[in-house]
Design a protein around this motif. Structure first.
Motif, short mmCIF file in Angstrom:
data_model
loop_
_atom_site.label_atom_id
_atom_site.label_comp_id
_atom_site.label_asym_id
_atom_site.label_seq_id
_atom_site.Cartn_x
_atom_site.Cartn_y
_atom_site.Cartn_z
N CYS A 1 70.08 25.69 63.37
CA CYS A 1 69.17 25.76 62.22
C CYS A 1 67.98 26.68 62.48
CB CYS A 1 68.68 24.37 61.85
SG CYS A 1 67.59 24.43 60.42
N CYS B 1 64.84 23.18 54.83
CA CYS B 1 66.15 23.84 54.79
C CYS B 1 66.20 25.02 53.82
CB CYS B 1 67.19 22.80 54.38
SG CYS B 1 68.82 23.45 54.13
N CYS C 1 71.22 28.06 54.53
CA CYS C 1 72.09 29.12 55.09
C CYS C 1 73.44 28.56 55.51
CB CYS C 1 71.40 29.77 56.29
SG CYS C 1 71.20 28.65 57.68
N CYS D 1 74.42 25.37 60.04
CA CYS D 1 74.66 24.08 60.68
C CYS D 1 76.09 23.61 60.42
CB CYS D 1 73.67 23.03 60.16
SG CYS D 1 73.59 22.95 58.35
#
Ligand code: SF4
Ligand code: SF4
Ligand code: SF4
Lengths: 263, 378
Positions: free
Chosen positions: A91, A111, A114, A117
């Motif tokens: 992350c 967050c 993307c 994770c």
């Protein structure tokens, strides 16, 4: 519990005891206020077919034929709460964190979406709210809130045959080892999660080989973040040496020419 | 300094530009849909395939295609190969536009577009994604500075121009280092997926492989661009330059091929290449069409000297690297009944971004002295 608060926690799932009642699946949903999602019939009892943003844990039904009768194996899946989690290292904004007590926590406000994770997790646990316009990642929290109040996870609490036990990591690992030792004929000699991905806070015992249950067997035994760190940790040296080499080459190759060009 | 006259022989609008503008319009519509209804509605991505066409093409491949920028600036400024000076500006321009488009693509792709700046503030230095975001931001800034001279010449801001020119070397070196880090980091993305990515592609030296192949494809893009813009803007070809680029590409491809094969042998996976699986077929096409054939073509003097031959070889290299980035991305996700096929909106946005790139390039070449530097010096 109080005296154990400092030690990292863990949970052990003894698949031989699971009766496939899905109590954990429901308890988790209701504790975590997860909505229902429309599902489809697949001809298998597994429902939904996989974890999703509203389902942190579930039972997978593996069918097999035994003496011409249909038999099932039941597998509870949820985040493994790795000791050195791939999701945390992946992350870019630190939305995932491994808390010292054990749960791998997620802060949705950080967050960026993307989804690295999700790519990085070897167990394919983080799920995304694809249907939302402003989505976040969702996964099992190890009921960290309950634990900080001295309670045990909802799924553990609800399990009728006590197939899941909860305690300090040391305790549950010792218990797993004890069960295999006392019943070597019953269990395969493998505690899934003890070494996978460098070790996870959730451990599994089984009477049939884990590969027949769909467990991923090719996960390295070392912590996965080491693999990307091998590349990242070289950056300072790379930058320094490239800067030197390039300047040197530029100097040598352009010697005495700059004055001419200036005109 | 070159006195600048606007290009009178070409106008911005042509039949081609109209088509590009229409494609851009369709993409804008698709993007509107994506922002209104979300990623799930607009794309075929899912929990099983969280990285789709946009990451594969707009980010992984797009950055590789823009690698000509650092290749040519290194040749011209660091190695003092003056022959390539005339294509330095076009190459920097392509890289700059390429990176702008990668940024737009990323912002469309991430689930929380308004938080795109978070990694610049919330540091998590163990993440490859963190490195990638920083590389994109810094290198785009460097490219913007590298591209100021034509703008300043146009505006006749000689003072500032002198200052920028004074810092040429540090800027160029910073750009080369950032590109190196960025190209490699795209390969490093996949290092954390040893159990997911097919062993034909998974290798501990993916960062290095991504870097080498980026040089080959970056230089190929510069050839393609020189050939196409010579045709589009009615300029002379630069046969010496195109030949030289072809040679550079051939050598890079040879190095790449040797590294690829040696890596497979060392990892003991060589037999997988011929095991007849879907992955092995994709791998073979990637290596034959994208590496071996263009390498052989460009090693042949006759072909290297013909515009058509160089053009076809360069296109093959581009196709090969595209395939490599696609394969690396998708063979870490699909298989076992998992499939993914982009929706028309995903295609439309990708095509629209490419169109936008061509439009920006055309605008820049027409209104700024991109090629003129060279012509003035002749
Ligand atoms: S199982 Fe996946 S999501 Fe859970 S901690 Fe490990 S890497 Fe993270
Ligand atoms: S999707 Fe969110 S939580 Fe996952 S890696 Fe990206 S920023 Fe972090
Ligand atoms: S620990 Fe809590 S969140 Fe995780 S599966 Fe059990 S009930 Fe669900």
């Amino acid at each position: 519990m109080a005296k154990n608060e400092k030690k990292p926690i863990g949970a052990l799932i003894d698949l031989t005891k699971c009766i496939g009642c899905r109590g954990c699946q429901i308890a988790c949903k209701s504790w975590n206020n997860r909505a229902v999602k429309k599902t489809v019939m697949t001809g298998n009892f597994t429902n939904p077919i996989d974890l999703n943003s509203e389902t942190y844990t579930m039972i997978k039904y593996v069918e097999k034929e035994q003496d011409a009768l249909m038999e099932w194996d039941f597998i509870k899946v949820q985040c493994m709460h790795c000791k050195n989690p791939a999701c945390v290292s992946a992350c870019p904004v630190g939305a995932f964190q491994k808390s010292p007590e054990g749960p791998v926590m997620y802060e949705p406000e950080k967050c960026i979406g993307c989804r690295y994770c999700m790519m990085a997790c070897p167990f394919q646990i983080p799920k995304y709210e694809w249907e939302k316009v402003s989505p976040v990642v969702q996964k099992c929290t190890f009921c960290a809130e309950r634990i900080s109040e001295g309670l045990i996870p909802a799924c553990v609490k609800t399990c009728p045959p006590k197939a899941i036990i909860f305690g300090t990591y040391e305790e549950i690992l010792a218990e797993a080892e004890k069960r295999i030792k006392e019943n070597p004929k019953k269990y395969v000699n493998h505690i899934y999660g003890k070494e996978e991905a460098g070790g996870t806070s959730w451990l599994y015992l089984s009477s049939v080989p884990f590969e027949t249950l769909g467990f991923k067997m090719n996960i390295p035994k070392r912590p996965l973040p080491d693999l990307t760190w091998a590349s990242l940790s070289k950056i300072p040296v790379t930058v320094g040496s490239l800067a030197l080499i390039l300047s040197a080459i530029a100097y040598i190759r352009n010697r005495g020419e700059n004055n001419k060009e200036e005109k | 300094m070159a006195a600048y006259k606007e290009r009178k022989n070409v106008s911005f609008f042509s039949r081609g530009t109209m088509i590009l503008l229409i494609l851009l319009g369709i993409a804008a519509f698709a993007a509107l849909y994506r922002f209104t209804y979300g990623l799930g509605a607009a794309t075929d991505m899912s929990d099983k395939v969280p990285w789709g066409l946009w990451v594969a093409f707009d980010v992984l491949a797009g950055v590789a295609l823009a690698a000509g920028g650092f290749g040519i600036t290194a040749a011209v400024y660091i190695f003092n190969m003056k022959k390539y000076k005339p294509i330095a500006r076009p190459a920097i321009l392509t890289a700059f536009i390429g990176y702008l488009i990668v940024i737009i693509g990323l912002v469309i792709d991430i689930g929380q577009p308004t938080r795109f700046w978070h990694p610049l503030v919330m540091w998590q230095h163990k993440s490859i994604m963190f490195e990638v975001v920083w590389c994109i931001s810094l290198y785009t800034t460097v490219l913007a500075i590298e591209f100021t001279p034509p703008v300043l010449e146009r505006l006749r801001w000689t003072g500032l121009l002198k200052i920028i020119k004074f810092f040429t070397y540090p800027i160029v070196i910073a750009g080369i280092i950032l590109s190196f880090l960025h190209q490699s980091s795209l390969g490093a993305f996949f290092l954390i997926m040893p159990s997911k990515l097919n062993a034909l592609w998974y290798s501990p030296i993916m960062p290095q492989m991504f870097y080498i192949s980026a040089i080959a494809v970056g230089l190929s893009m510069v050839s393609i661009e020189s050939i196409v813009s010579a045709w589009a803007f009615k300029r002379e070809y630069e046969p010496g330059i195109i030949k030289g680029l072809g040679k550079g590409v051939a050598i890079t491809l040879l190095v790449y091929l040797v590294v690829k094969i040696a890596d497979l042998i060392v990892r003991g996976k060589f037999s997988m290449v011929f095991d007849g699986s879907t992955a092995s077929r994709f791998y073979l096409i990637e290596i034959f069409m994208g590496v071996i054939i263009p390498m052989i073509l460009l090693s042949t003097q006759k072909i290297r000297e013909s515009i058509g031959g160089t053009f076809i070889s360069a296109m093959l290299v581009v196709g090969g690297v595209l395939m490599n980035r696609f394969n690396t991305n998708f063979f870490s996700q699909v298989g076992n009944g998992v499939s993914y096929f982009p929706t028309w909106r995903e295609f439309a946005i990708t095509i629209g971004l490419v169109s936008l790139g061509i439009i920006l390039y055309r605008l820049a070449v027409i209104f700024l002295p991109v090629f003129e530097e060279a012509e003035a010096e002749h």
